[in-house]
Design a protein around this motif. Sequence first.
Motif, short mmCIF file in Angstrom:
data_model
loop_
_atom_site.label_atom_id
_atom_site.label_comp_id
_atom_site.label_asym_id
_atom_site.label_seq_id
_atom_site.Cartn_x
_atom_site.Cartn_y
_atom_site.Cartn_z
N LEU A 158 11.83 6.64 14.39
CA LEU A 158 13.06 7.35 14.05
C LEU A 158 12.84 8.79 13.63
O LEU A 158 13.80 9.52 13.39
CB LEU A 158 13.79 6.60 12.92
CG LEU A 158 14.23 5.18 13.27
CD1 LEU A 158 14.75 4.47 12.03
CD2 LEU A 158 15.29 5.19 14.36
N GLY A 168 12.87 10.16 7.80
CA GLY A 168 13.59 9.08 7.13
C GLY A 168 14.72 9.61 6.27
O GLY A 168 15.21 10.73 6.44
N ALA A 224 9.92 5.31 10.24
CA ALA A 224 10.38 6.66 9.92
C ALA A 224 9.34 7.29 9.01
O ALA A 224 8.51 6.59 8.40
CB ALA A 224 11.75 6.63 9.23
#
Length: 437
Positions: free
Chosen positions: A340, A343, A375
């Motif tokens: 991802l 974060g 993340a």
Amino acid sequence: MTVERRGPLTYGQLSVLRSLEVYGPAGQTVANLVNIWELPAWTDVLHAVDAWQELVRAHESLRTSYREGRDGLEQIVHAYQPFPVPTVELAQDTLSAVAEVSATRAAEPIAVDTPVPWTAFVATWQGDAVYFVAVIHHIAADNGAVRILEQQFGALVEGGVLGPQPQPVDLALAQQNDGRGDKPVEYWIGQWGNHLAEDRDPGDISRRRRAMIYSLDGMRSADEISRRLNVSVQSVVLAAGSLALMRTKQQDSITFGLMTANRLEEPWASMVSSLNQCAPLTLRADGDMSPSEFISAVYRQSLNSYFNGHFDVDALKNRLNESGVPETNPTHFSLHYNFLGKGDGEPALDSPLWKSVDWRGSRQRIGPNFHLRVAAERGLFIGVGASEKYLPGQQPAVLAASIEAGLLEMADESVRRISDLSLAPLRDIGQEVCRQN
């Protein structure tokens, strides 16, 4: 509502719609992304609603519906008009209280043929606006787009102004006219079939839950390996995750669906829509390989999957069937990997993420059987989501902690073979205490 314009679907929009076909009517809420944005103390309800309305005005995906037209699937952009955004008074002024209300809203399906692919409300406490909540269908916004919306919402609340935004219809038209579109399809025609049948099992409807950890040491080790081998951090984590999963499942190969965000090219990188697609990656581990050899191989193979992860899934399905390879939905893989990027900030000092495991439950019963989500802040957030059938008992927590241990082990150049790597958890995995979210 007045129709503003129509157009074909982008590759990402098409992938989302085809994925939803696997889930069926009972699984439509899988596509609902919940966003909770804290409001500045001085923001009133009207101010927050005005900021959201401006986002709806600026981004066509937030007022687009989808249907089968004469020439196939089409997206229909509806003219902007103010949409109702109610207020909800919280029982407590806490994040958990607003999360509970948000989960209830997220459990309500959002139809893709509606011109409003979202639901939103202002959460209040004793009449004061404290949070803005937007539940957005995945076809209207992926995780990258959600971050864009959050940043723009904050800027609007602060009095900023939005300029012209890139729009999905324009991207879809550009993709139709781009000669590169056929190349990934040709690539997958040659690669299809390397995946394992058990890695595409759609029938697992057992309870899902996720075990999460946060690791400063894991981040340092991943960075060190990344610099030494000149590979990406995400491929280092994927290498550790694939080894841990292979050992858990007692397999020497595994197939992931890599979530490819396709947010590299301007002006589309800042577009609010879904650019996500799923590209397969089959990894095989030979115990005699050195950790460096294995990580480098994962990096090269994942690059190929990411590079070719931007394609028309209908065209791929049709070409596969024409070539004698039966395929109903190229988007479906039971095991997902998603890096991802950044974060949501460092965990609270008293969070179990630091030293043990934070368990999270899920109302989801369909979709991926296994989902490795990572993340990065100063440390790595490592989340292992899995069904009870695929990883029973404490295995999600053990696996998350094993990935951390594997990163530390692989940074140690004295370990010569991956079969010699110890993936024993270095932290207390605790007991499973799931909260629904």
